[in-house]
Motif scaffolding. Structure first.
Motif, PDB file in Angstrom:
ATOM      1  N   ARG A  42      42.747 -36.262  29.924  1.00 58.15           N
ATOM      2  CA  ARG A  42      41.729 -37.499  30.109  1.00 58.15           C
ATOM      3  C   ARG A  42      42.659 -38.268  31.308  1.00 58.15           C
ATOM      4  O   ARG A  42      43.631 -38.578  31.125  1.00 58.15           O
ATOM      5  CB  ARG A  42      41.736 -38.294  28.786  1.00 58.15           C
ATOM      6  CG  ARG A  42      40.614 -39.486  29.073  1.00 58.15           C
ATOM      7  CD  ARG A  42      40.594 -40.313  27.939  1.00 58.15           C
ATOM      8  NE  ARG A  42      39.985 -39.575  26.688  1.00 58.15           N
ATOM      9  CZ  ARG A  42      39.574 -40.090  25.427  1.00 58.15           C
ATOM     10  NH1 ARG A  42      40.041 -41.409  25.345  1.00 58.15           N
ATOM     11  NH2 ARG A  42      39.233 -39.313  24.794  1.00 58.15           N
ATOM     12  N   PHE A  43      41.821 -38.787  32.246  1.00 57.02           N
ATOM     13  CA  PHE A  43      42.645 -39.356  33.219  1.00 57.02           C
ATOM     14  C   PHE A  43      41.408 -40.279  34.121  1.00 57.02           C
ATOM     15  O   PHE A  43      40.498 -39.216  34.641  1.00 57.02           O
ATOM     16  CB  PHE A  43      43.389 -38.477  34.213  1.00 57.02           C
ATOM     17  CG  PHE A  43      44.131 -39.270  35.423  1.00 57.02           C
ATOM     18  CD1 PHE A  43      45.213 -40.147  35.042  1.00 57.02           C
ATOM     19  CD2 PHE A  43      43.676 -39.365  36.864  1.00 57.02           C
ATOM     20  CE1 PHE A  43      45.984 -40.798  36.007  1.00 57.02           C
ATOM     21  CE2 PHE A  43      44.292 -40.053  37.748  1.00 57.02           C
ATOM     22  CZ  PHE A  43      45.389 -40.822  37.231  1.00 57.02           C
ATOM     23  N   LYS A  50      41.184 -35.127  40.084  1.00 54.56           N
ATOM     24  CA  LYS A  50      40.299 -35.281  38.746  1.00 54.56           C
ATOM     25  C   LYS A  50      39.061 -34.466  38.884  1.00 54.56           C
ATOM     26  O   LYS A  50      38.339 -34.423  40.031  1.00 54.56           O
ATOM     27  CB  LYS A  50      40.011 -36.788  38.778  1.00 54.56           C
ATOM     28  CG  LYS A  50      39.008 -37.318  37.821  1.00 54.56           C
ATOM     29  CD  LYS A  50      39.303 -38.837  37.698  1.00 54.56           C
ATOM     30  CE  LYS A  50      38.496 -39.530  38.826  1.00 54.56           C
ATOM     31  NZ  LYS A  50      38.246 -40.782  38.708  1.00 54.56           N
ATOM     32  N   GLN A  51      38.656 -34.021  37.560  1.00 55.77           N
ATOM     33  CA  GLN A  51      37.464 -33.187  37.633  1.00 55.77           C
ATOM     34  C   GLN A  51      36.705 -33.634  36.586  1.00 55.77           C
ATOM     35  O   GLN A  51      36.940 -34.454  35.912  1.00 55.77           O
ATOM     36  CB  GLN A  51      37.817 -31.725  37.142  1.00 55.77           C
ATOM     37  CG  GLN A  51      38.612 -31.020  37.996  1.00 55.77           C
ATOM     38  CD  GLN A  51      38.019 -30.627  39.286  1.00 55.77           C
ATOM     39  OE1 GLN A  51      36.920 -30.115  39.301  1.00 55.77           O
ATOM     40  NE2 GLN A  51      38.725 -30.721  40.508  1.00 55.77           N
ATOM     41  N   TYR A  52      35.042 -33.246  36.529  1.00 63.04           N
ATOM     42  CA  TYR A  52      34.221 -33.598  35.743  1.00 63.04           C
ATOM     43  C   TYR A  52      33.688 -32.579  34.742  1.00 63.04           C
ATOM     44  O   TYR A  52      33.027 -31.564  35.754  1.00 63.04           O
ATOM     45  CB  TYR A  52      33.019 -34.255  36.500  1.00 63.04           C
ATOM     46  CG  TYR A  52      31.816 -34.883  35.523  1.00 63.04           C
ATOM     47  CD1 TYR A  52      32.134 -35.772  34.421  1.00 63.04           C
ATOM     48  CD2 TYR A  52      30.803 -34.200  35.765  1.00 63.04           C
ATOM     49  CE1 TYR A  52      30.874 -35.922  33.721  1.00 63.04           C
ATOM     50  CE2 TYR A  52      29.620 -34.350  34.687  1.00 63.04           C
ATOM     51  CZ  TYR A  52      29.640 -35.406  33.908  1.00 63.04           C
ATOM     52  OH  TYR A  52      28.494 -35.307  33.061  1.00 63.04           O
ATOM     53  N   LEU A  53      33.679 -32.533  33.836  1.00 64.05           N
ATOM     54  CA  LEU A  53      33.315 -31.437  32.926  1.00 64.05           C
ATOM     55  C   LEU A  53      32.528 -32.071  31.831  1.00 64.05           C
ATOM     56  O   LEU A  53      32.855 -32.596  30.972  1.00 64.05           O
ATOM     57  CB  LEU A  53      34.364 -30.579  32.410  1.00 64.05           C
ATOM     58  CG  LEU A  53      35.295 -29.837  33.151  1.00 64.05           C
ATOM     59  CD1 LEU A  53      36.344 -28.890  32.535  1.00 64.05           C
ATOM     60  CD2 LEU A  53      34.548 -28.934  33.986  1.00 64.05           C
ATOM     61  N   GLY A  61      39.044 -36.041  33.929  1.00 64.07           N
ATOM     62  CA  GLY A  61      40.185 -35.602  33.910  1.00 64.07           C
ATOM     63  C   GLY A  61      40.788 -34.836  34.727  1.00 64.07           C
ATOM     64  O   GLY A  61      40.397 -34.439  35.927  1.00 64.07           O
ATOM     65  N   ILE A  62      42.166 -34.343  34.524  1.00 63.81           N
ATOM     66  CA  ILE A  62      42.698 -33.312  35.186  1.00 63.81           C
ATOM     67  C   ILE A  62      42.745 -31.913  34.261  1.00 63.81           C
ATOM     68  O   ILE A  62      42.834 -31.967  33.212  1.00 63.81           O
ATOM     69  CB  ILE A  62      44.008 -33.562  35.494  1.00 63.81           C
ATOM     70  CG1 ILE A  62      44.400 -34.974  36.287  1.00 63.81           C
ATOM     71  CG2 ILE A  62      44.949 -32.363  36.275  1.00 63.81           C
ATOM     72  CD1 ILE A  62      45.819 -35.290  36.357  1.00 63.81           C
ATOM     73  N   LYS A  63      42.264 -30.963  35.159  1.00 65.26           N
ATOM     74  CA  LYS A  63      41.670 -29.701  34.342  1.00 65.26           C
ATOM     75  C   LYS A  63      42.958 -28.736  34.656  1.00 65.26           C
ATOM     76  O   LYS A  63      43.425 -28.447  35.391  1.00 65.26           O
ATOM     77  CB  LYS A  63      40.583 -29.000  35.091  1.00 65.26           C
ATOM     78  CG  LYS A  63      40.023 -27.775  34.398  1.00 65.26           C
ATOM     79  CD  LYS A  63      38.660 -27.301  34.751  1.00 65.26           C
ATOM     80  CE  LYS A  63      38.611 -26.798  36.253  1.00 65.26           C
ATOM     81  NZ  LYS A  63      37.217 -26.343  36.544  1.00 65.26           N
ATOM     82  N   LEU A  64      43.288 -28.109  33.442  1.00 66.29           N
ATOM     83  CA  LEU A  64      44.396 -27.186  33.292  1.00 66.29           C
ATOM     84  C   LEU A  64      43.690 -25.835  32.697  1.00 66.29           C
ATOM     85  O   LEU A  64      42.790 -25.776  31.947  1.00 66.29           O
ATOM     86  CB  LEU A  64      45.353 -27.664  32.049  1.00 66.29           C
ATOM     87  CG  LEU A  64      45.914 -28.889  32.588  1.00 66.29           C
ATOM     88  CD1 LEU A  64      47.028 -29.372  31.139  1.00 66.29           C
ATOM     89  CD2 LEU A  64      46.683 -29.150  33.718  1.00 66.29           C
ATOM     90  N   TRP A  65      44.403 -24.982  33.237  1.00 61.39           N
ATOM     91  CA  TRP A  65      44.201 -23.458  32.882  1.00 61.39           C
ATOM     92  C   TRP A  65      45.118 -23.340  31.596  1.00 61.39           C
ATOM     93  O   TRP A  65      46.224 -23.287  31.713  1.00 61.39           O
ATOM     94  CB  TRP A  65      44.106 -22.343  33.672  1.00 61.39           C
ATOM     95  CG  TRP A  65      43.412 -22.481  34.933  1.00 61.39           C
ATOM     96  CD1 TRP A  65      43.701 -22.748  36.132  1.00 61.39           C
ATOM     97  CD2 TRP A  65      41.879 -22.624  34.884  1.00 61.39           C
ATOM     98  NE1 TRP A  65      42.831 -23.175  37.098  1.00 61.39           N
ATOM     99  CE2 TRP A  65      41.416 -23.036  36.543  1.00 61.39           C
ATOM    100  CE3 TRP A  65      40.738 -22.533  34.006  1.00 61.39           C
ATOM    101  CZ2 TRP A  65      40.282 -23.266  36.883  1.00 61.39           C
ATOM    102  CZ3 TRP A  65      39.711 -22.744  34.355  1.00 61.39           C
ATOM    103  CH2 TRP A  65      39.220 -22.985  35.755  1.00 61.39           C
ATOM    104  N   GLY A  66      44.780 -22.465  30.599  1.00 62.77           N
ATOM    105  CA  GLY A  66      45.661 -22.253  29.626  1.00 62.77           C
ATOM    106  C   GLY A  66      45.612 -20.666  28.889  1.00 62.77           C
ATOM    107  O   GLY A  66      44.460 -20.262  28.850  1.00 62.77           O
TER     108      GLY A  66
END
Length: 237
Positions: A42-43, A50-53, A61-66
């Protein structure tokens, strides 16, 4: 600044990310069921990252791949810096975004294990990442995978009627084995036993590792905030 990199939007945290990645991978990939998915930090500030999902609890927030085990243990991660992010490797830029993410996440696994040992692992991911080329490549590497696929990415489509009973499924080449599951039946007004493809059951059981990790991180952060404000004991009473 000395370490500034105009091509890498996450250059300010790249060294920390690499160090963190080394620490979480130091004991190897000790779980054979792995899943790849996205996470959101969240950001609400100003940043090009910054992305919107809309489908996530934290939509901005900031999207991460995991890459995670089924119990939520994190084995690999990276910050999403755009479709043309060079940090994933120049040789992968010609691939679809979803394929690039999967290959980047499992790259330490592919490089660290022999083909024989790699056959013990099973990878799960959803329809955002799925493509025919990726599945063929994973098969050639000896890595098993289970995934969902979008309608516009397959030639053969199976349509269901609205009045089809619960538990209906259609296949092209046959599917075995079938696992019995219990689901609620409106007609019988009770839970009844249905035949269910085992591949679907395995996918449902092992796909949620990244979401579990994301949930635990947010829960831990909430507890820290409550402790800082002296509110944790109040909620526990």
């Amino acid at each position: 600044m000395k370490d500034a990199n105009d091509k890498d939007k996450a250059w300010k945290v790249r060294k920390i990310l690499n160090l963190f990645r080394q620490n979480i991978q130091q004991f190897g990939f000790f779980s054979t069921a792995l899943s790849v998915d996205e996470m959101m930090v969240r950001f609400f500030g100003r940043t090009s990252l910054k992305q919107y999902l809309p489908c996530k609890p934290d939509r901005y927030g900031i999207k991460l791949w995991g890459l995670c085990a089924v119990n939520g243990y994190l084995f690999n991660l990276n910050v999403y810096c755009g479709k043309n992010d060079p940090s994933i490797g120049i040789h992968l830029l010609a691939c679809a975004l979803g394929s690039r993410v999967v290959l980047q996440m499992i790259n330490p696994l592919l490089n660290g294990l022999s083909r024989k040992k790699l056959s013990d692992y099973h990878l799960y991911f959803d329809n955002f990442f799925t493509s025919p080329d990726l599945l063929i490549h994973l098969h050639k590497c000896g890595l098993r995978s289970t995934e969902t696929v979008r309608k516009d990415r397959v030639k053969e489509k199976h349509e269901f009627a609205k009045n089809d009973p619960r538990g209906s499924y259609k296949v092209t080449c046959g599917i075995t084995p079938i696992t019995p599951v219990k689901r609620f039946s409106r007609a019988a007004q009770e839970r009844v036993e249905l035949g269910f493809p085992r591949a679907f059951s395995l996918y449902n059981n092992y796909m949620g590792g990244v979401d579990l990790h994301d949930f635990r991180c947010k829960k831990k952060l909430l507890n820290l905030l409550l402790q800082r404000n002296g509110l944790l004991n109040f909620f526990h009473e």
